[in-house]
Design a protein around this motif. Structure first.
Motif, mmCIF file in Angstrom:
data_model
loop_
_atom_site.group_PDB
_atom_site.id
_atom_site.type_symbol
_atom_site.label_atom_id
_atom_site.label_comp_id
_atom_site.label_asym_id
_atom_site.label_seq_id
_atom_site.Cartn_x
_atom_site.Cartn_y
_atom_site.Cartn_z
ATOM 1 N N ARG A 155 -3.538 8.495 4.735
ATOM 2 C CA ARG A 155 -2.360 9.272 5.118
ATOM 3 C C ARG A 155 -1.277 8.402 5.752
ATOM 4 N N LEU A 156 -1.597 7.758 6.848
ATOM 5 C CA LEU A 156 -0.603 6.937 7.548
ATOM 6 C C LEU A 156 -0.921 5.463 7.314
ATOM 7 N N LYS A 157 -0.642 5.004 6.137
ATOM 8 C CA LYS A 157 -0.996 3.632 5.774
ATOM 9 C C LYS A 157 -0.096 2.640 6.503
ATOM 10 N N GLY A 158 -0.714 1.800 7.310
ATOM 11 C CA GLY A 158 0.028 0.776 8.029
ATOM 12 C C GLY A 158 -0.524 -0.597 7.718
ATOM 13 N N LYS A 159 -0.113 -1.566 8.511
ATOM 14 C CA LYS A 159 -0.630 -2.920 8.328
ATOM 15 C C LYS A 159 -2.123 -2.932 8.623
ATOM 16 N N THR A 160 -2.863 -3.439 7.682
ATOM 17 C CA THR A 160 -4.323 -3.451 7.796
ATOM 18 C C THR A 160 -4.832 -4.882 7.810
ATOM 19 N N ARG A 161 -5.737 -5.155 8.743
ATOM 20 C CA ARG A 161 -6.313 -6.496 8.854
ATOM 21 C C ARG A 161 -7.832 -6.400 8.835
ATOM 22 N N GLY A 166 -9.169 -11.164 10.649
ATOM 23 C CA GLY A 166 -7.800 -10.847 11.016
ATOM 24 C C GLY A 166 -6.790 -11.005 9.899
ATOM 25 N N GLU A 167 -7.241 -11.393 8.703
ATOM 26 C CA GLU A 167 -6.302 -11.558 7.595
ATOM 27 C C GLU A 167 -5.828 -10.201 7.085
ATOM 28 N N LYS A 168 -4.582 -10.184 6.548
ATOM 29 C CA LYS A 168 -4.020 -8.954 6.030
ATOM 30 C C LYS A 168 -4.715 -8.552 4.730
ATOM 31 N N VAL A 169 -5.052 -7.263 4.634
ATOM 32 C CA VAL A 169 -5.700 -6.731 3.437
ATOM 33 C C VAL A 169 -5.065 -5.389 3.098
ATOM 34 N N GLN A 170 -5.363 -4.890 1.923
ATOM 35 C CA GLN A 170 -4.849 -3.598 1.497
ATOM 36 C C GLN A 170 -5.568 -2.470 2.243
ATOM 37 N N PRO A 171 -4.853 -1.376 2.582
ATOM 38 C CA PRO A 171 -5.513 -0.222 3.184
ATOM 39 C C PRO A 171 -6.653 0.267 2.296
ATOM 40 N N GLY A 172 -7.787 0.564 2.888
ATOM 41 C CA GLY A 172 -8.956 0.989 2.132
ATOM 42 C C GLY A 172 -9.954 -0.116 1.882
ATOM 43 N N GLY A 175 -13.980 -2.859 5.857
ATOM 44 C CA GLY A 175 -13.826 -3.664 7.064
ATOM 45 C C GLY A 175 -12.395 -3.804 7.523
ATOM 46 N N GLY A 176 -11.460 -3.168 6.840
ATOM 47 C CA GLY A 176 -10.060 -3.241 7.248
ATOM 48 C C GLY A 176 -9.762 -2.245 8.357
ATOM 49 N N ILE A 177 -8.985 -2.669 9.353
ATOM 50 C CA ILE A 177 -8.595 -1.782 10.442
ATOM 51 C C ILE A 177 -7.082 -1.828 10.616
ATOM 52 N N SER A 178 -6.519 -0.733 11.088
ATOM 53 C CA SER A 178 -5.082 -0.651 11.325
ATOM 54 C C SER A 178 -4.834 0.076 12.634
ATOM 55 N N PHE A 179 -3.592 0.057 13.089
ATOM 56 C CA PHE A 179 -3.251 0.740 14.341
ATOM 57 C C PHE A 179 -3.511 2.234 14.222
ATOM 58 N N TYR A 224 -17.211 -3.601 10.855
ATOM 59 C CA TYR A 224 -17.720 -4.979 10.831
ATOM 60 C C TYR A 224 -18.812 -5.143 9.776
ATOM 61 N N ILE A 225 -19.770 -4.213 9.764
ATOM 62 C CA ILE A 225 -20.845 -4.290 8.774
ATOM 63 C C ILE A 225 -20.268 -4.147 7.362
ATOM 64 N N GLY A 226 -19.278 -3.260 7.227
ATOM 65 C CA GLY A 226 -18.644 -3.085 5.931
ATOM 66 C C GLY A 226 -17.975 -4.348 5.435
ATOM 67 N N ALA A 227 -17.307 -5.066 6.356
ATOM 68 C CA ALA A 227 -16.630 -6.304 5.973
ATOM 69 C C ALA A 227 -17.616 -7.405 5.613
ATOM 70 N N ARG A 228 -18.740 -7.452 6.302
ATOM 71 C CA ARG A 228 -19.694 -8.545 6.103
ATOM 72 C C ARG A 228 -20.689 -8.298 4.965
ATOM 73 N N PHE A 229 -21.138 -7.065 4.816
ATOM 74 C CA PHE A 229 -22.296 -6.843 3.955
ATOM 75 C C PHE A 229 -22.128 -5.799 2.859
ATOM 76 N N GLN A 230 -21.099 -4.951 2.944
ATOM 77 C CA GLN A 230 -21.017 -3.828 2.014
ATOM 78 C C GLN A 230 -20.764 -4.267 0.573
ATOM 79 N N ASN A 231 -21.315 -3.490 -0.351
ATOM 80 C CA ASN A 231 -21.167 -3.698 -1.798
ATOM 81 C C ASN A 231 -21.794 -5.008 -2.276
ATOM 82 N N VAL A 232 -22.846 -5.426 -1.586
ATOM 83 C CA VAL A 232 -23.584 -6.631 -1.969
ATOM 84 C C VAL A 232 -25.060 -6.263 -2.104
ATOM 85 N N ALA A 233 -25.727 -6.823 -3.113
ATOM 86 C CA ALA A 233 -27.158 -6.603 -3.304
ATOM 87 C C ALA A 233 -27.924 -7.781 -2.726
#
Length: 275
Positions: A155-161, A166-172, A175-179, A224-233
């Motif tokens: 809904r309120l897509k902002g800058k996502t890191r 801390g690198e910029k990534v697309q919303p969604g 492991g991405g977080i925004s304000f 954090y877990i999503g950024a490190r481990f998600q979508n990996v077998a």
């Protein structure tokens, strides 16, 4: 398939509790909880909020929520499910029809509700309030993550890191977080804590703060877990003995583990502080 085994396990546990524990009033509460949960689950299926297996899982989930957790337990679960469903239901007009985004299935129900039901069951058998707080915290974590996703990403897509680097990534991005997402996550956890405070007569303010803060922290664990481990077998020794070649870390698994960790942390805090 796994959600069906969970359905069987908790169904048998509820039968066990019904037969061996409680008085007639508690028996009536369990039966009414199952009836009410079934009615709401069927309604959710008709509204396109749940699949058939999701409705069966939600019936068992809801039966525990009110049957063992009472009014406060049922209110917390309803607050999470209704708020999450409303936030998730962007209606899209196509050729004169209104389509809804998705239905929650059984795995999604238990990824958010497993720890709640487990802690509620243990609380009912032991009468140790720390387990009730752990149960509510698991729902606060689920609500925090859901609100962050639906508001911060959809809904309120902002800058996502990325939470790890801390690198910029697309919303969604996992492991991405925004304000906006962070504010929504804190609000979602606080909302569940407030609902519990309203319906639990003797809940202390310090307990409510633990639920809100730990629930919010659980959503950060999820990221954090999503950024490190998600979508990996992952290939782990011993998996072949149960017929699996590897373990795939899905979003449902990330939600399940983060809710579990957050609820355990709240249990430890409650036991240490003694509130």
């Amino acid at each position: 398939m796994l959600d069906r085994w969970v359905n069987i396990f908790f169904s048998l546990a509820l039968v066990f509790v019904f037969i061996l524990f409680g008085d007639s009033q508690q028996h009536n509460q369990i039966l009414f909880g199952l009836f009410l949960a079934a009615l709401l689950s069927i309604t959710a299926f008709i509204l396109n909020w749940l699949t058939i297996d999701g409705a069966s899982s939600a019936t068992i989930f809801g039966g525990f929520a009110y049957g063992l957790g009472g009014l406060a337990g049922a209110a917390v679960v309803l607050a999470f499910f209704i708020s999450g469903s409303v936030l998730s239901k962007d209606l899209i007009s196509r050729e004169g029809f209104l389509e809804k985004k998705f239905r929650r299935n059984g795995k999604q129900v238990w990824s958010n509700g497993f720890w709640f039901v487990l802690w509620i069951l243990i609380w009912f058998l032991t009468d140790v309030d720390a387990f009730l707080i752990g149960a509510v915290t698991s729902i606060a974590t689920a609500a925090s993550d859901t609100w962050a996703t639906e508001i911060g990403e959809n809904r309120l897509k902002g800058k996502t890191r990325l939470i790890t680097t801390g690198e910029k990534v697309q919303p969604g991005t996992d492991g991405g977080i925004s304000f906006y997402g962070t504010v929504a996550a804190l609000t979602g956890a606080a909302f569940i804590a407030a609902v519990f405070w309203f319906f639990a007569i003797d809940a202390m303010l310090s307990t409510i703060l633990i639920i809100a803060i730990t629930g919010f922290f659980g959503s950060l664990i999820d990221s954090y877990i999503g950024a490190r481990f998600q979508n990996v077998a992952y290939s782990l020794s011993g998996l072949s003995s149960i017929g699996l070649e590897n373990m795939y870390v899905s979003n449902n698994f990330v939600n399940w583990i983060s809710a579990g960790l957050a609820s355990v942390i709240s249990l430890i805090l409650i036991l240490i502080i003694g509130v």
